[in-house]
Write a protein that holds these residues in place. Structure first.
Motif, PDB file in Angstrom:
ATOM      1  N   LEU A   1      -6.250   7.739  -5.104  1.00 20.59           N
ATOM      2  CA  LEU A   1      -6.339   6.294  -4.945  1.00 20.59           C
ATOM      3  C   LEU A   1      -7.707   5.911  -4.399  1.00 20.59           C
ATOM      4  O   LEU A   1      -8.260   6.596  -3.532  1.00 20.59           O
ATOM      5  CB  LEU A   1      -5.260   5.792  -3.985  1.00 20.59           C
ATOM      6  CG  LEU A   1      -3.810   5.957  -4.446  1.00 20.59           C
ATOM      7  CD1 LEU A   1      -2.862   5.618  -3.297  1.00 20.59           C
ATOM      8  CD2 LEU A   1      -3.524   5.070  -5.652  1.00 20.59           C
TER       9      LEU A   1
ATOM     10  N   LEU B   1      -7.093  -1.747  -4.372  1.00 17.46           N
ATOM     11  CA  LEU B   1      -6.539  -0.404  -4.274  1.00 17.46           C
ATOM     12  C   LEU B   1      -5.936  -0.038  -5.616  1.00 17.46           C
ATOM     13  O   LEU B   1      -5.046  -0.721  -6.121  1.00 17.46           O
ATOM     14  CB  LEU B   1      -5.460  -0.352  -3.195  1.00 17.46           C
ATOM     15  CG  LEU B   1      -4.765   1.008  -3.008  1.00 17.46           C
ATOM     16  CD1 LEU B   1      -5.751   2.067  -2.532  1.00 17.46           C
ATOM     17  CD2 LEU B   1      -3.601   0.880  -2.027  1.00 17.46           C
TER      18      LEU B   1
ATOM     19  N   TRP C   1      -0.552   5.106  -0.336  1.00 18.47           N
ATOM     20  CA  TRP C   1      -1.623   5.008   0.668  1.00 18.47           C
ATOM     21  C   TRP C   1      -1.031   5.263   2.057  1.00 18.47           C
ATOM     22  O   TRP C   1       0.065   4.787   2.368  1.00 18.47           O
ATOM     23  CB  TRP C   1      -2.239   3.620   0.610  1.00 18.47           C
ATOM     24  CG  TRP C   1      -3.550   3.472   1.323  1.00 18.47           C
ATOM     25  CD1 TRP C   1      -3.779   2.837   2.507  1.00 18.47           C
ATOM     26  CD2 TRP C   1      -4.835   3.932   0.882  1.00 18.47           C
ATOM     27  NE1 TRP C   1      -5.114   2.864   2.832  1.00 18.47           N
ATOM     28  CE2 TRP C   1      -5.787   3.550   1.853  1.00 18.47           C
ATOM     29  CE3 TRP C   1      -5.280   4.649  -0.236  1.00 18.47           C
ATOM     30  CZ2 TRP C   1      -7.140   3.831   1.747  1.00 18.47           C
ATOM     31  CZ3 TRP C   1      -6.630   4.945  -0.349  1.00 18.47           C
ATOM     32  CH2 TRP C   1      -7.543   4.542   0.624  1.00 18.47           C
TER      33      TRP C   1
ATOM     34  N   TYR D   1       0.827  -1.205   0.000  1.00 23.89           N
ATOM     35  CA  TYR D   1       0.000   0.000   0.000  1.00 23.89           C
ATOM     36  C   TYR D   1       0.864   1.260   0.000  1.00 23.89           C
ATOM     37  O   TYR D   1       0.566   2.239  -0.687  1.00 23.89           O
ATOM     38  CB  TYR D   1      -0.925  -0.008   1.209  1.00 23.89           C
ATOM     39  CG  TYR D   1      -2.219  -0.775   1.014  1.00 23.89           C
ATOM     40  CD1 TYR D   1      -2.368  -1.684  -0.032  1.00 23.89           C
ATOM     41  CD2 TYR D   1      -3.304  -0.597   1.873  1.00 23.89           C
ATOM     42  CE1 TYR D   1      -3.558  -2.383  -0.211  1.00 23.89           C
ATOM     43  CE2 TYR D   1      -4.492  -1.280   1.698  1.00 23.89           C
ATOM     44  CZ  TYR D   1      -4.611  -2.172   0.657  1.00 23.89           C
ATOM     45  OH  TYR D   1      -5.802  -2.851   0.489  1.00 23.89           O
TER      46      TYR D   1
ATOM     47  N   LEU E   1      -9.991   2.695  -2.779  1.00 26.27           N
ATOM     48  CA  LEU E   1     -10.019   1.376  -2.154  1.00 26.27           C
ATOM     49  C   LEU E   1     -11.441   0.856  -2.269  1.00 26.27           C
ATOM     50  O   LEU E   1     -12.359   1.356  -1.616  1.00 26.27           O
ATOM     51  CB  LEU E   1      -9.589   1.469  -0.692  1.00 26.27           C
ATOM     52  CG  LEU E   1      -9.433   0.152   0.064  1.00 26.27           C
ATOM     53  CD1 LEU E   1      -8.417  -0.771  -0.609  1.00 26.27           C
ATOM     54  CD2 LEU E   1      -9.027   0.416   1.520  1.00 26.27           C
TER      55      LEU E   1
END
Length: 274
Positions: free
Chosen positions: A206, A264, A142, A137, A208
Protein backbone atom coordinates in the motif's frame (compact mmCIF):
# COMPACT_ATOMS: atom_id res chain seq x y z
CA UNK A 1 2.81 17.16 5.28
CA UNK A 2 6.50 17.64 5.79
CA UNK A 3 9.81 15.82 5.82
CA UNK A 4 12.48 17.11 8.20
CA UNK A 5 16.13 16.43 7.52
CA UNK A 6 19.18 17.53 9.53
CA UNK A 7 19.82 21.09 8.38
CA UNK A 8 17.26 20.89 5.57
CA UNK A 9 13.50 21.20 5.78
CA UNK A 10 11.45 20.25 2.76
CA UNK A 11 7.64 20.63 2.52
CA UNK A 12 6.38 17.19 1.68
CA UNK A 13 4.23 14.55 3.33
CA UNK A 14 3.26 15.16 6.13
CA UNK A 15 2.45 6.14 12.32
CA UNK A 16 2.48 0.34 16.26
CA UNK A 17 0.36 -2.25 14.79
CA UNK A 18 -3.42 -1.85 14.96
CA UNK A 19 -5.15 -2.72 18.21
CA UNK A 20 -8.07 -4.17 16.30
CA UNK A 21 -7.52 -4.94 12.65
CA UNK A 22 -10.28 -5.47 10.14
CA UNK A 23 -9.57 -8.20 7.57
CA UNK A 24 -7.36 -6.99 4.74
CA UNK A 25 -8.89 -6.82 1.31
CA UNK A 26 -7.07 -8.77 -1.39
CA UNK A 27 -5.03 -6.63 -3.74
CA UNK A 28 -7.41 -7.35 -6.62
CA UNK A 29 -10.29 -5.78 -4.65
CA UNK A 30 -8.65 -2.36 -4.51
CA UNK A 31 -7.23 -1.44 -7.91
CA UNK A 32 -6.19 2.21 -8.15
CA UNK A 33 -7.14 4.85 -5.61
CA UNK A 34 -8.95 3.35 -2.63
CA UNK A 35 -9.28 6.14 -0.05
CA UNK A 36 -8.53 9.79 -0.73
CA UNK A 37 -8.61 12.56 1.87
CA UNK A 38 -8.81 16.26 1.06
CA UNK A 39 -7.22 17.79 4.17
CA UNK A 40 -7.40 21.54 4.82
CA UNK A 41 -6.57 24.05 7.54
CA UNK A 42 -3.81 21.72 8.72
CA UNK A 43 -1.07 22.17 11.32
CA UNK A 44 1.84 19.75 11.65
CA UNK A 45 5.00 19.14 13.63
CA UNK A 46 7.61 16.93 11.93
CA UNK A 47 10.84 15.83 13.58
CA UNK A 48 13.51 13.18 13.19
CA UNK A 49 13.46 10.32 15.70
CA UNK A 50 15.88 7.51 14.99
CA UNK A 51 14.68 3.95 15.42
CA UNK A 52 16.31 0.98 17.09
CA UNK A 53 17.42 -1.31 14.26
CA UNK A 54 16.71 -4.38 16.41
CA UNK A 55 13.16 -3.19 17.17
CA UNK A 56 12.19 -2.12 13.67
CA UNK A 57 13.90 -4.77 11.51
CA UNK A 58 11.21 -7.42 12.21
CA UNK A 59 8.59 -4.97 10.94
CA UNK A 60 10.33 -4.33 7.60
CA UNK A 61 9.70 -6.89 4.84
CA UNK A 62 12.46 -8.16 2.58
CA UNK A 63 13.29 -5.79 -0.25
CA UNK A 64 13.22 -2.55 1.75
CA UNK A 65 16.57 -1.07 2.77
CA UNK A 66 16.60 1.37 5.69
CA UNK A 67 18.96 4.33 6.08
CA UNK A 68 21.54 3.88 8.86
CA UNK A 69 21.71 6.62 11.48
CA UNK A 70 24.70 7.84 13.45
CA UNK A 71 25.27 5.38 16.29
CA UNK A 72 27.62 6.15 19.19
CA UNK A 73 30.43 3.69 19.78
CA UNK A 74 29.16 0.73 21.76
CA UNK A 75 25.49 1.55 21.24
CA UNK A 76 23.09 -0.78 19.37
CA UNK A 77 22.62 0.05 15.66
CA UNK A 78 20.13 2.77 14.72
CA UNK A 79 18.25 3.71 11.57
CA UNK A 80 16.78 7.03 10.55
CA UNK A 81 13.17 7.71 11.46
CA UNK A 82 10.61 10.51 11.24
CA UNK A 83 7.57 11.43 13.31
CA UNK A 84 4.70 13.52 11.89
CA UNK A 85 1.96 14.82 14.18
CA UNK A 86 -0.90 16.42 12.25
CA UNK A 87 -4.27 18.05 12.90
CA UNK A 88 -6.53 19.15 10.04
CA UNK A 89 -9.71 21.07 10.81
CA UNK A 90 -11.51 19.74 7.75
CA UNK A 91 -11.05 16.34 6.08
CA UNK A 92 -13.20 15.15 3.19
CA UNK A 93 -13.03 11.39 2.52
CA UNK A 94 -13.54 9.91 -0.92
CA UNK A 95 -13.63 6.31 -2.09
CA UNK A 96 -12.84 4.78 -5.50
CA UNK A 97 -14.01 6.99 -8.35
CA UNK A 98 -14.39 9.99 -6.04
CA UNK A 99 -17.41 8.53 -4.21
CA UNK A 100 -18.10 10.64 -1.12
CA UNK A 101 -17.38 9.00 2.23
CA UNK A 102 -18.28 12.08 4.27
CA UNK A 103 -16.70 15.16 5.82
CA UNK A 104 -14.85 14.97 9.15
CA UNK A 105 -13.89 17.84 11.47
CA UNK A 106 -10.71 18.26 13.51
CA UNK A 107 -8.84 15.06 12.59
CA UNK A 108 -5.52 14.28 14.29
CA UNK A 109 -3.07 11.58 13.25
CA UNK A 110 0.47 10.49 14.10
CA UNK A 111 2.87 8.70 11.74
CA UNK A 112 6.16 7.06 12.74
CA UNK A 113 8.23 5.98 9.75
CA UNK A 114 11.64 4.62 8.84
CA UNK A 115 13.52 6.30 6.01
CA UNK A 116 14.14 4.14 2.95
CA UNK A 117 17.44 4.13 1.11
CA UNK A 118 15.65 4.58 -2.21
CA UNK A 119 13.66 7.57 -0.95
CA UNK A 120 10.35 7.83 0.86
CA UNK A 121 9.31 6.26 4.14
CA UNK A 122 8.18 2.86 5.42
CA UNK A 123 5.35 3.36 7.93
CA UNK A 124 5.77 1.33 11.12
CA UNK A 125 3.10 3.04 13.24
CA UNK A 126 0.00 5.09 12.45
CA UNK A 127 -2.66 6.41 14.84
CA UNK A 128 -5.68 8.68 14.43
CA UNK A 129 -8.51 9.94 16.60
CA UNK A 130 -11.02 9.66 13.74
CA UNK A 131 -12.92 6.36 13.76
CA UNK A 132 -14.15 6.74 10.17
CA UNK A 133 -10.66 7.27 8.76
CA UNK A 134 -9.31 4.43 10.93
CA UNK A 135 -11.98 2.02 9.68
CA UNK A 136 -11.39 2.89 6.02
CA UNK A 137 -7.63 2.47 6.32
CA UNK A 138 -7.95 -0.79 8.27
CA UNK A 139 -10.16 -2.25 5.55
CA UNK A 140 -7.21 -1.92 3.19
CA UNK A 141 -4.72 -3.42 5.64
CA UNK A 142 -3.06 -0.19 6.78
CA UNK A 143 -1.77 -0.38 10.40
CA UNK A 144 -3.94 1.89 12.59
CA UNK A 145 -4.27 2.61 16.30
CA UNK A 146 -7.44 4.46 17.27
CA UNK A 147 -6.77 7.34 19.64
CA UNK A 148 -9.40 8.32 22.18
CA UNK A 149 -11.73 11.33 22.41
CA UNK A 150 -9.42 13.07 24.89
CA UNK A 151 -6.89 13.64 22.10
CA UNK A 152 -6.62 17.40 21.66
CA UNK A 153 -4.76 19.95 19.55
CA UNK A 154 -4.73 23.71 20.09
CA UNK A 155 -2.67 26.89 20.04
CA UNK A 156 -1.27 27.70 23.49
CA UNK A 157 1.00 30.29 25.06
CA UNK A 158 4.26 28.96 26.45
CA UNK A 159 5.70 29.92 29.84
CA UNK A 160 8.16 32.18 28.04
CA UNK A 161 5.33 34.00 26.23
CA UNK A 162 5.95 32.19 22.96
CA UNK A 163 3.11 30.86 20.82
CA UNK A 164 2.99 27.09 20.48
CA UNK A 165 0.76 24.51 18.83
CA UNK A 166 0.34 21.60 21.23
CA UNK A 167 -1.03 18.08 20.94
CA UNK A 168 -2.25 15.79 23.73
CA UNK A 169 -2.41 12.20 22.45
CA UNK A 170 -4.68 9.90 24.46
CA UNK A 171 -6.01 6.40 23.85
CA UNK A 172 -5.32 2.71 24.50
CA UNK A 173 -1.52 2.50 24.76
CA UNK A 174 -1.16 6.23 24.06
CA UNK A 175 -0.42 8.98 26.59
CA UNK A 176 1.82 11.57 24.99
CA UNK A 177 2.41 15.23 24.34
CA UNK A 178 4.00 17.13 21.45
CA UNK A 179 4.38 20.89 21.03
CA UNK A 180 5.88 22.98 18.24
CA UNK A 181 6.88 26.62 18.56
CA UNK A 182 5.09 28.78 16.00
CA UNK A 183 7.77 30.68 14.04
CA UNK A 184 7.43 34.46 13.95
CA UNK A 185 7.75 34.35 10.17
CA UNK A 186 6.63 31.44 8.01
CA UNK A 187 8.22 30.34 4.77
CA UNK A 188 6.22 30.78 1.55
CA UNK A 189 3.65 28.19 0.56
CA UNK A 190 5.00 25.66 -1.93
CA UNK A 191 3.62 22.69 -3.83
CA UNK A 192 5.23 19.32 -3.20
CA UNK A 193 4.59 15.62 -3.04
CA UNK A 194 5.72 12.66 -1.01
CA UNK A 195 5.12 8.96 -0.55
CA UNK A 196 5.00 6.43 2.28
CA UNK A 197 4.64 2.68 1.93
CA UNK A 198 3.52 -0.32 4.00
CA UNK A 199 3.27 -4.02 3.13
CA UNK A 200 0.31 -5.87 4.64
CA UNK A 201 0.55 -9.38 6.13
CA UNK A 202 -1.06 -10.83 2.97
CA UNK A 203 1.66 -9.27 0.81
CA UNK A 204 -0.31 -6.30 -0.55
CA UNK A 205 1.86 -3.19 -0.91
CA UNK A 206 0.00 0.00 0.00
CA UNK A 207 1.15 3.50 -0.88
CA UNK A 208 0.12 6.68 0.92
CA UNK A 209 0.69 9.51 -1.55
CA UNK A 210 0.55 13.20 -0.64
CA UNK A 211 0.15 16.26 -2.88
CA UNK A 212 0.74 19.35 -0.78
CA UNK A 213 0.30 23.09 -0.79
CA UNK A 214 1.97 24.12 2.45
CA UNK A 215 4.47 26.27 4.30
CA UNK A 216 7.26 24.40 6.10
CA UNK A 217 9.45 26.38 8.52
CA UNK A 218 12.20 25.25 10.88
CA UNK A 219 10.95 25.22 14.46
CA UNK A 220 11.70 23.91 17.92
CA UNK A 221 9.66 20.89 19.01
CA UNK A 222 9.22 19.40 22.48
CA UNK A 223 7.72 16.00 23.14
CA UNK A 224 7.07 13.32 25.72
CA UNK A 225 6.18 10.02 24.03
CA UNK A 226 7.46 7.61 26.68
CA UNK A 227 3.99 6.15 27.25
CA UNK A 228 3.21 5.53 23.57
CA UNK A 229 4.13 2.84 21.01
CA UNK A 230 6.95 5.14 19.88
CA UNK A 231 8.91 4.15 22.99
CA UNK A 232 9.18 0.51 21.88
CA UNK A 233 10.68 1.52 18.54
CA UNK A 234 12.84 4.57 19.25
CA UNK A 235 16.62 4.18 19.51
CA UNK A 236 16.64 6.19 22.75
CA UNK A 237 13.77 7.11 25.11
CA UNK A 238 11.40 9.53 23.33
CA UNK A 239 11.74 12.15 26.08
CA UNK A 240 14.68 14.53 25.99
CA UNK A 241 15.59 15.50 29.58
CA UNK A 242 17.06 18.90 30.39
CA UNK A 243 18.83 18.87 33.77
CA UNK A 244 18.61 22.67 33.97
CA UNK A 245 14.84 22.88 33.52
CA UNK A 246 11.79 20.73 34.19
CA UNK A 247 10.11 18.95 31.30
CA UNK A 248 11.52 18.01 27.90
CA UNK A 249 14.11 20.06 26.04
CA UNK A 250 13.42 21.46 22.60
CA UNK A 251 14.40 19.49 19.52
CA UNK A 252 14.84 20.74 15.97
CA UNK A 253 11.87 20.06 13.72
CA UNK A 254 9.56 21.59 11.15
CA UNK A 255 6.33 23.53 11.69
CA UNK A 256 3.94 23.11 8.78
CA UNK A 257 0.65 24.78 7.88
CA UNK A 258 -1.39 24.30 4.72
CA UNK A 259 -3.56 21.80 2.90
CA UNK A 260 -2.98 18.58 1.02
CA UNK A 261 -4.52 15.56 -0.62
CA UNK A 262 -3.58 12.06 0.54
CA UNK A 263 -4.42 8.89 -1.42
CA UNK A 264 -4.04 5.39 0.01
CA UNK A 265 -3.99 2.74 -2.70
CA UNK A 266 -2.06 -0.12 -4.26
CA UNK A 267 -0.69 2.22 -6.95
CA UNK A 268 2.83 3.55 -6.48
CA UNK A 269 3.13 7.29 -5.92
CA UNK A 270 4.74 9.49 -8.58
CA UNK A 271 7.67 10.13 -6.20
CA UNK A 272 7.32 6.95 -4.17
CA UNK A 273 9.69 4.06 -3.60
CA UNK A 274 9.67 1.33 -6.21
Amino acid sequence: MSISRRGTFVGAIAVALALVMAPSLPASAAPGPAVTTQESDCTEAAFDRNLSAAAVDPLIPDGYELVPAFTPVGAPPRVQGLINVVTCEQVVLEGPGGASLGRQSSVTYVIYSARLAGGGLYVVSYATDNAVLAARYRQLGWPVDLLGPRTQAASVSGQDGSQQYAWTLQGPGWDGRVAAYVPAELNPVESSGFAAVHKTPDGTVLYLCYANSSSATESAVTFDLVDTPVAALAAIPPLIPNPAAPGPSSFRGTFVVGEWTATLSTEDCPTGPA
